[in-house]
Enzyme design. Structure first.
Site, short mmCIF file in Angstrom:
data_model
loop_
_atom_site.label_atom_id
_atom_site.label_comp_id
_atom_site.label_asym_id
_atom_site.label_seq_id
_atom_site.Cartn_x
_atom_site.Cartn_y
_atom_site.Cartn_z
N HIS A 41 -9.69 -24.18 1.47
CA HIS A 41 -9.15 -23.08 2.27
C HIS A 41 -8.01 -22.34 1.57
O HIS A 41 -7.20 -21.70 2.23
CB HIS A 41 -8.69 -23.60 3.65
CG HIS A 41 -9.83 -24.07 4.52
ND1 HIS A 41 -9.64 -24.84 5.64
CD2 HIS A 41 -11.17 -23.86 4.42
CE1 HIS A 41 -10.83 -25.10 6.19
NE2 HIS A 41 -11.77 -24.52 5.46
N CYS B 169 0.53 -4.37 -2.97
CA CYS B 169 0.01 -4.40 -4.34
C CYS B 169 0.23 -3.02 -4.95
O CYS B 169 0.44 -2.04 -4.23
CB CYS B 169 -1.47 -4.74 -4.24
SG CYS B 169 -2.39 -4.66 -5.77
#
Ligand code: BJW
Ligand code: ZN
Length: 248
Positions: free
Chosen positions: A119, A148
């Protein structure tokens, strides 16, 4: 009731391939809350409600607050005797692999080497637009949220509901579950798929499946034995018993 370890010792003594699945319970004694205990710190935050893309898009700040809180907590904690016993076991068996649903990195911190994170890992970020990965301190902050260079919102590099698990990790997990001699399912409620399928698959493929949990779980009636108790106590005891009986 006293557990009879004879069958476990016998199976482990013959085992060439030991495969382990861990869940939040193994880190509980390190101080990391599990997801689904009724009195757990997350009891007001159900993972099904926060750990998904819709929740993130609806309220990224709330989801980030949950992750930032958990990161700070995880940075402070240490592996417990359950994690450390798995390190000792890895050194003993010809083949040993460890698949964890946990994102806390505590198996690595303990010294386990053959660890596969099903995960993801909470300490990394990923761009929700271009998928580029970052360490958690990177990224440009705007309006309290990191972005970003492509403009996409950064998100934790973990697997949310409705998202695919890393394909290479999952196919390795299926392969190892299907070829294990002994399979351990430790500290997981076994309600989240596909991870919960691994112990079932292992049992169907001929492995001796040992569950370690403080409670009965969704798969307790499908495993060969459940050792009830804290993994930080059961695992060291099991390993000590095994070592005494096989004399090494
Ligand atoms: C102790 C202890 C001590 C305490 N010692 N023990 C098949 C059937 C039904 C549904 C599905 C299915 N296949 C897929 C699904 C949908 C879904 C799913 O499983 N839903 C169910 C809840 C119904 N799965 C997914 O969406 C997965 N993706 C997927 O399948 O992709 C393909 C696909 C895509 C699109 C459509 C359809 C399919 C992704 C699942 C991602 C799970 N993500 C989370 C969050 C990760 C990031 C984060 O950390 O924030 O992962 S949710 C949360 O649950 C986290 C955990 O890894 C995971 C499992 O929890 P875990 O570890 O078992 O913890 P707990 O708290 O539940 O249990 C702790 C246990 O420890 C308890 O039993 C205690 O008793 C015990 N314990 N102290 C030993 N000291
Ligand atoms: Zn990007």
């Amino acid at each position: 009731m006293q557990t009879d370890y004879s069958e476990i010792v016998h199976r482990l003594a013959k085992a060439q391939k030991v495969v382990v699945l861990t869940g939040a319970g193994i880190s509980a004694e390190s101080g990391v809350p599990t997801f689904r205990s009724p009195d757990g710190i997350w009891s007001k935050f159900k993972p099904e409600e926060l750990a998904n893309m819709e929740a993130f898009l609806r309220n990224p700040k709330l989801v980030w607050e949950w992750y930032q809180y958990r990161r700070r907590l995880i940075e402070e904690v240490q592996p417990n005797p359950g994690h450390l016993t798995l390190v000792a076991m890895e050194a003993f068996f010809p083949y040993f692999s460890l698949f964890t649903q946990n994102v806390d990195g505590l198996h690595h911190k303990a010294g386990s080497r053959c660890v596969y994170e099903l995960h993801g890992n909470i300490m990394r970020n990923r761009c929700s637009r271009c998928e580029k990965r970052f360490m958690h301190s990177e990224g440009d902050m705007t309006e309290g949220l990191s972005r970003c260079s492509c403009g996409g919102l950064l998100r934790p590099d973990v697997v949310w509901f409705g998202e695919m698990l890393p394909e290479d990790v999952l196919s390795k997990a299926y392969e190892d579950a299907q070829s294990a001699d002994v399979f351990f399912s430790i500290g997981t409620s076994a309600v989240v798929y596909p991870a919960a399928h691994l112990p079932i698959l292992a049992a169907e493929s001929g492995a001796f499946v040992i569950e370690i949990n403080t409670e009965t779980t969704a798969i307790s009636n499908m495993v060969h034995i459940t050792l009830f108790g804290k993994s930080g106590e059961i695992l060291p005891h099991l390993w000590r018993t095994f070592r005494e009986r096989v004399n090494f």
